[in-house]
Motif scaffolding. Structure first.
Motif, mmCIF file in Angstrom:
data_model
loop_
_atom_site.group_PDB
_atom_site.id
_atom_site.type_symbol
_atom_site.label_atom_id
_atom_site.label_comp_id
_atom_site.label_asym_id
_atom_site.label_seq_id
_atom_site.Cartn_x
_atom_site.Cartn_y
_atom_site.Cartn_z
ATOM 1 N N VAL A 111 -9.671 0.941 8.196
ATOM 2 C CA VAL A 111 -9.950 1.621 9.465
ATOM 3 C C VAL A 111 -8.624 1.910 10.168
ATOM 4 O O VAL A 111 -7.796 1.007 10.321
ATOM 5 C CB VAL A 111 -10.852 0.723 10.351
ATOM 6 C CG1 VAL A 111 -11.057 1.339 11.725
ATOM 7 C CG2 VAL A 111 -12.185 0.480 9.656
ATOM 8 N N GLY A 112 -8.409 3.137 10.574
ATOM 9 C CA GLY A 112 -7.154 3.500 11.232
ATOM 10 C C GLY A 112 -7.333 3.876 12.687
ATOM 11 O O GLY A 112 -6.880 3.182 13.604
ATOM 12 N N THR A 113 -8.069 4.955 12.923
ATOM 13 C CA THR A 113 -8.181 5.522 14.274
ATOM 14 C C THR A 113 -8.669 4.501 15.297
ATOM 15 O O THR A 113 -8.128 4.432 16.405
ATOM 16 C CB THR A 113 -9.133 6.748 14.239
ATOM 17 O OG1 THR A 113 -8.564 7.713 13.346
ATOM 18 C CG2 THR A 113 -9.306 7.360 15.612
ATOM 19 N N ALA A 149 -12.184 4.722 3.239
ATOM 20 C CA ALA A 149 -11.437 5.077 4.453
ATOM 21 C C ALA A 149 -11.829 6.468 4.907
ATOM 22 O O ALA A 149 -12.090 7.353 4.092
ATOM 23 C CB ALA A 149 -9.935 5.027 4.187
ATOM 24 N N SER A 200 0.840 -1.199 0.000
ATOM 25 C CA SER A 200 0.000 0.000 0.000
ATOM 26 C C SER A 200 0.875 1.249 0.000
ATOM 27 O O SER A 200 1.710 1.416 0.880
ATOM 28 C CB SER A 200 -0.881 -0.018 1.258
ATOM 29 O OG SER A 200 -1.697 1.126 1.299
ATOM 30 N N GLY A 254 -4.435 10.833 10.316
ATOM 31 C CA GLY A 254 -3.120 10.673 9.692
ATOM 32 C C GLY A 254 -2.941 11.552 8.465
ATOM 33 O O GLY A 254 -3.770 12.426 8.175
ATOM 34 N N GLU A 290 -12.447 12.956 6.669
ATOM 35 C CA GLU A 290 -12.569 12.612 8.091
ATOM 36 C C GLU A 290 -11.369 11.828 8.621
ATOM 37 O O GLU A 290 -11.158 11.724 9.823
ATOM 38 C CB GLU A 290 -13.811 11.716 8.312
ATOM 39 C CG GLU A 290 -15.141 12.342 7.942
ATOM 40 C CD GLU A 290 -15.554 12.037 6.504
ATOM 41 O OE1 GLU A 290 -14.677 12.012 5.611
ATOM 42 O OE2 GLU A 290 -16.755 11.837 6.279
ATOM 43 N N ALA A 291 -10.600 11.245 7.702
ATOM 44 C CA ALA A 291 -9.573 10.268 8.072
ATOM 45 C C ALA A 291 -8.467 10.843 8.942
ATOM 46 O O ALA A 291 -8.057 11.992 8.779
ATOM 47 C CB ALA A 291 -8.953 9.674 6.807
ATOM 48 N N MET A 310 -10.027 7.953 0.296
ATOM 49 C CA MET A 310 -9.743 8.471 1.635
ATOM 50 C C MET A 310 -10.454 9.801 1.858
ATOM 51 O O MET A 310 -10.042 10.845 1.337
ATOM 52 C CB MET A 310 -8.221 8.659 1.783
ATOM 53 C CG MET A 310 -7.779 9.063 3.173
ATOM 54 S SD MET A 310 -6.017 9.500 3.203
ATOM 55 C CE MET A 310 -5.679 9.330 4.951
ATOM 56 N N GLY A 318 -13.270 8.035 8.923
ATOM 57 C CA GLY A 318 -14.426 8.186 9.789
ATOM 58 C C GLY A 318 -15.186 6.898 10.055
ATOM 59 O O GLY A 318 -16.252 6.923 10.679
ATOM 60 N N ILE A 319 -14.652 5.756 9.604
ATOM 61 C CA ILE A 319 -15.340 4.475 9.820
ATOM 62 C C ILE A 319 -14.761 3.838 11.079
ATOM 63 O O ILE A 319 -13.574 3.532 11.129
ATOM 64 C CB ILE A 319 -15.156 3.537 8.610
ATOM 65 C CG1 ILE A 319 -15.720 4.192 7.347
ATOM 66 C CG2 ILE A 319 -15.811 2.179 8.875
ATOM 67 C CD1 ILE A 319 -15.332 3.498 6.058
HETATM 68 C C1 LIG Z 1 -1.773 7.138 13.445
HETATM 69 C C2 LIG Z 1 -2.077 6.920 11.995
HETATM 70 C C3 LIG Z 1 -1.032 6.593 11.124
HETATM 71 C C4 LIG Z 1 -1.294 6.373 9.765
HETATM 72 N N1 LIG Z 1 -0.240 6.039 8.945
HETATM 73 C C5 LIG Z 1 -0.494 5.735 7.648
HETATM 74 C C6 LIG Z 1 0.556 5.306 6.787
HETATM 75 O O1 LIG Z 1 1.717 5.220 7.179
HETATM 76 N N2 LIG Z 1 0.231 4.988 5.504
HETATM 77 C C7 LIG Z 1 -1.051 5.067 5.030
HETATM 78 O O2 LIG Z 1 -1.298 4.739 3.863
HETATM 79 N N3 LIG Z 1 -2.064 5.507 5.815
HETATM 80 C C8 LIG Z 1 -1.802 5.828 7.107
HETATM 81 N N4 LIG Z 1 -2.847 6.246 7.915
HETATM 82 C C9 LIG Z 1 -4.180 6.412 7.327
HETATM 83 C C10 LIG Z 1 -4.975 5.113 7.449
HETATM 84 O O3 LIG Z 1 -4.401 4.129 6.617
HETATM 85 C C11 LIG Z 1 -6.452 5.289 7.052
HETATM 86 O O4 LIG Z 1 -6.584 5.733 5.739
HETATM 87 C C12 LIG Z 1 -7.192 6.243 7.959
HETATM 88 O O5 LIG Z 1 -6.776 6.082 9.296
HETATM 89 C C13 LIG Z 1 -8.686 6.008 7.837
HETATM 90 O O6 LIG Z 1 -9.429 6.937 8.566
HETATM 91 P P1 LIG Z 1 -9.844 6.765 10.136
HETATM 92 O O7 LIG Z 1 -8.595 7.171 10.876
HETATM 93 O O8 LIG Z 1 -10.938 7.728 10.307
HETATM 94 O O9 LIG Z 1 -10.193 5.331 10.347
HETATM 95 C C14 LIG Z 1 -2.611 6.490 9.265
HETATM 96 C C15 LIG Z 1 -3.656 6.820 10.153
HETATM 97 C C16 LIG Z 1 -3.408 7.041 11.496
HETATM 98 C C17 LIG Z 1 -4.569 7.378 12.406
#
Ligand SMILES: Cc1cc2nc3c(=O)[nH]c(=O)nc-3n(C[C@H](O)[C@H](O)[C@H](O)COP(=O)(O)O)c2cc1C
Length: 237
Positions: A117-119, A95, A10, A61, A58-59, A55, A97-98
């Protein structure tokens, strides 16, 4: 990549040089990358990705934007996902806000094939985030985050802290990515030593408060089970 041959690679901020992308694909890996607009999704498809991550704004990072740098026109997940689904033939991963089964179900309804999902995973014990980061996201409500470039030089969404308030959240004087982060490193370390988050990246999306506090396996199962239950509730036959 050629040595370890992961199933999926990715990328963020677009794609590396085509020669490198071709080598990753020749090693058998599927290539995915983030789009923050329809134009970026179409560009990624034209340049060989196997799936597009749509993306939304809301996401948490770093924003994955690479064709546009205008944060004022970035698109929310609800509007972005179906427009990307209509514009590309490859599968779309939603991606932004989910954080619970309702969000997963909504993304599927909008045409997504999967979600990223990240957060919500930041709250799991497997996420080794700084103590000040965990404290900040535990207290974060819907309007406690902002997109800022003061922490690293590129726009990213995180919980609002002192640096973002005093210099940003967005400013033209931020050093180029990623040099802003190295300049801040000594301040960050000194502040964290006294439990202050003034200079720490507190990356988080707008749905931090929705996140259940579970281990990562349980969370993954919960997201799937809840989404299926929500979808079943609206299947009348
Ligand atoms: C702490 C953190 C670090 C992240 N690091 C990356 C990363 O290194 N590469 C990437 O493609 N996305 C990264 N993301 C984005 C996530 O892959 C994802 O798209 C995003 O968190 C989705 O939204 P959500 O936070 O509302 O779930 C990161 C997100 C967070 C919260």
């Amino acid at each position: 990549m050629e040595e370890f041959r992961p199933e999926i690679v990715s990328f963020h901020f677009g794609l590396p040089d085509q020669v490198l992308v071709r080598r990753v694909k020749a090693a058998g890996s599927k290539v995915i990358s983030s789009a923050t607009t329809v134009a970026e999704a179409v560009w990624l498809e034209d340049n060989g990705v196997d799936a597009v991550i749509a993306m939304g704004y809301e996401a948490g990072g770093h924003r994955g934007n690479f064709l546009t740098h205008d944060m004022a026109t970035q698109v929310g997940t609800m509007a972005l996902v179906p427009q990307v689904v209509d514009a590309v033939d490859v599968p779309v991963i939603a991606a932004g806000g989910i954080a619970d089964g309702r969000g997963v179900a909504a993304a599927i309804m909008l045409g997504a094939s999967a979600v990223q999902v990240g957060t919500a995973y930041l709250f799991t014990p497997e996420a080794k985030i700084a103590e000040v980061h965990l404290t900040a996201i535990e207290a974060a409500g819907d309007d406690d985050t902002a997109v800022t470039n003061v922490m690293t030089g590129r726009p990213a969404r995180g919980v609002i802290n002192r640096l973002m308030k005093e210099l940003g959240p967005l400013t033209e004087i931020a050093p180029d990515f990623p040099t802003a982060a190295s300049a801040l490193a000594p301040l960050k370390a000194a502040a964290e030593a006294v439990c202050k988050d003034h200079f720490t990246n507190l990356w988080a999306g707008q749905s931090a408060r929705l996140s259940p506090r579970l281990g990562s396996e349980e969370l993954t199962r919960r997201l799937s089970d809840e989404a299926l239950a929500v979808i079943a509730k609206f299947s009348f036959r």
